[in-house]
Design a protein around this motif. Sequence first.
Motif, short mmCIF file in Angstrom:
data_model
loop_
_atom_site.label_atom_id
_atom_site.label_comp_id
_atom_site.label_asym_id
_atom_site.label_seq_id
_atom_site.Cartn_x
_atom_site.Cartn_y
_atom_site.Cartn_z
N MET A 49 16.86 37.25 37.47
CA MET A 49 16.34 36.13 38.25
C MET A 49 15.37 35.29 37.43
O MET A 49 15.44 34.06 37.42
CB MET A 49 15.64 36.65 39.51
CG MET A 49 15.02 35.56 40.38
SD MET A 49 13.63 36.16 41.37
CE MET A 49 12.34 36.28 40.12
N THR A 53 16.03 31.39 36.58
CA THR A 53 15.30 30.49 37.48
C THR A 53 15.03 29.11 36.89
O THR A 53 15.21 28.10 37.60
CB THR A 53 13.98 31.15 37.92
OG1 THR A 53 14.28 32.28 38.74
CG2 THR A 53 13.12 30.18 38.72
N THR A 161 17.04 35.48 43.58
CA THR A 161 16.95 34.09 43.14
C THR A 161 16.89 33.13 44.32
O THR A 161 16.16 32.13 44.30
CB THR A 161 18.15 33.74 42.24
OG1 THR A 161 18.25 34.72 41.20
CG2 THR A 161 17.95 32.38 41.60
N GLU A 164 13.44 33.40 45.73
CA GLU A 164 12.36 33.32 44.74
C GLU A 164 11.18 32.44 45.16
O GLU A 164 10.02 32.81 44.95
CB GLU A 164 12.94 32.84 43.41
CG GLU A 164 11.97 32.86 42.24
CD GLU A 164 11.20 31.56 42.11
OE1 GLU A 164 10.13 31.56 41.49
OE2 GLU A 164 11.70 30.54 42.64
N LEU A 167 8.93 34.61 47.49
CA LEU A 167 8.66 36.03 47.22
C LEU A 167 7.19 36.38 47.40
O LEU A 167 6.85 37.47 47.86
CB LEU A 167 9.11 36.38 45.80
CG LEU A 167 10.61 36.60 45.57
CD1 LEU A 167 10.87 36.93 44.10
CD2 LEU A 167 11.13 37.72 46.45
N GLU A 192 6.83 35.44 35.94
CA GLU A 192 8.09 34.77 35.66
C GLU A 192 8.01 33.97 34.36
O GLU A 192 8.97 33.96 33.56
CB GLU A 192 8.47 33.85 36.82
CG GLU A 192 8.85 34.60 38.09
CD GLU A 192 9.19 33.67 39.23
OE1 GLU A 192 9.38 32.46 38.97
OE2 GLU A 192 9.28 34.13 40.38
#
Length: 340
Positions: A49, A53, A161, A164, A167, A192
């Motif tokens: 992910m 992203t 994803t 995301e 989250l 990330e």
Amino acid sequence: MFNLFSRKKTIIAISPSIVIFTTVFLFVLLFLYKVREILITFFLGFIVMVALTPAIDKLQRKIKSRSASIIIVYLLLFVVFSSIFALLVPPLAVQLTQLLRAIQLPFFQDELTNLKFTAQELYQLANSYGSSINTVFSIINSTFRSLFTFFTLLVVSFYLTIDEPNLYKKIGWFTNNKHHFEIARQFLNDIEEQLGGWIRGQIIVMTMIGTITYLGLQLIGIPFALPLGILAMMLEILPNLGPTLAAVPGIIIAWVHGDHTTALIVLIFYIVLQQIESNIITPRIMKANADVNSLISILSILSGFTLAGVVGGLLAIPVYIIIRTCYGYYRKHQDQFCLD
């Protein structure tokens, strides 16, 4: 009369809450150990992910639909990997076959020609054949299990994803403090950014080293340059040590198929490549993308291999990045970690 030998009694009381907490904590550790494969799959999905992203976010700004953006990126990724696979596998298979034929030693053929079996050796051979059938079934089972894990990984990464952008809101299970939500959002963004930077940097470095190795060996005239280049690319997962380890089969092949001068040229090529990789390529790319020290990378990867094998070695750097980020946020916000 004063008693010189009086003793003081110390009473140690154990609170029931401590016993309950310790018991629950041990059960949680046992539970995590039992579901470790699920946790590893989830963590790998999180890494996928993070890697995808940035591309998905850019595409989403144009077509507005996140689900469509994810599907398009996945399809493009599948096309890219399929194309690479189709281009590399045929010549790689040919060169690997030639390499296996080239390393056959004459005395092995003599031993096979003069080989004779006794009754006991035939019995042992039958037992080995029976165990080999079990090995075949084991390989088939592990193959299907790996395919199932791979598709599970894709599904997990897909749903991660999609979710995301939200989250960080999952900490609502523990607190409803808006300030804590903001800290969680910043924390996930940092994770990330650093993990994504490391993944992109690692892919760039591995591709560069593999390509340079392949082109250099081709120019020198060394056979089997393609498998040697792919080997160098794969070993680059070990920073600094990768080109050094990859040099061993390259030098041996140059010596066997050439002469001492050719082997010396290949040795010099690998030394120069290792110096360029350790002093120019890796520091600049990894510093700009993930800020992970090379020595820390080596220690983390070796520790991961020792603790959890290949999977541990592959996940060592991401785990280190997450632990480093957690510690940094704890130091920064330690006075605010008492949840309301």
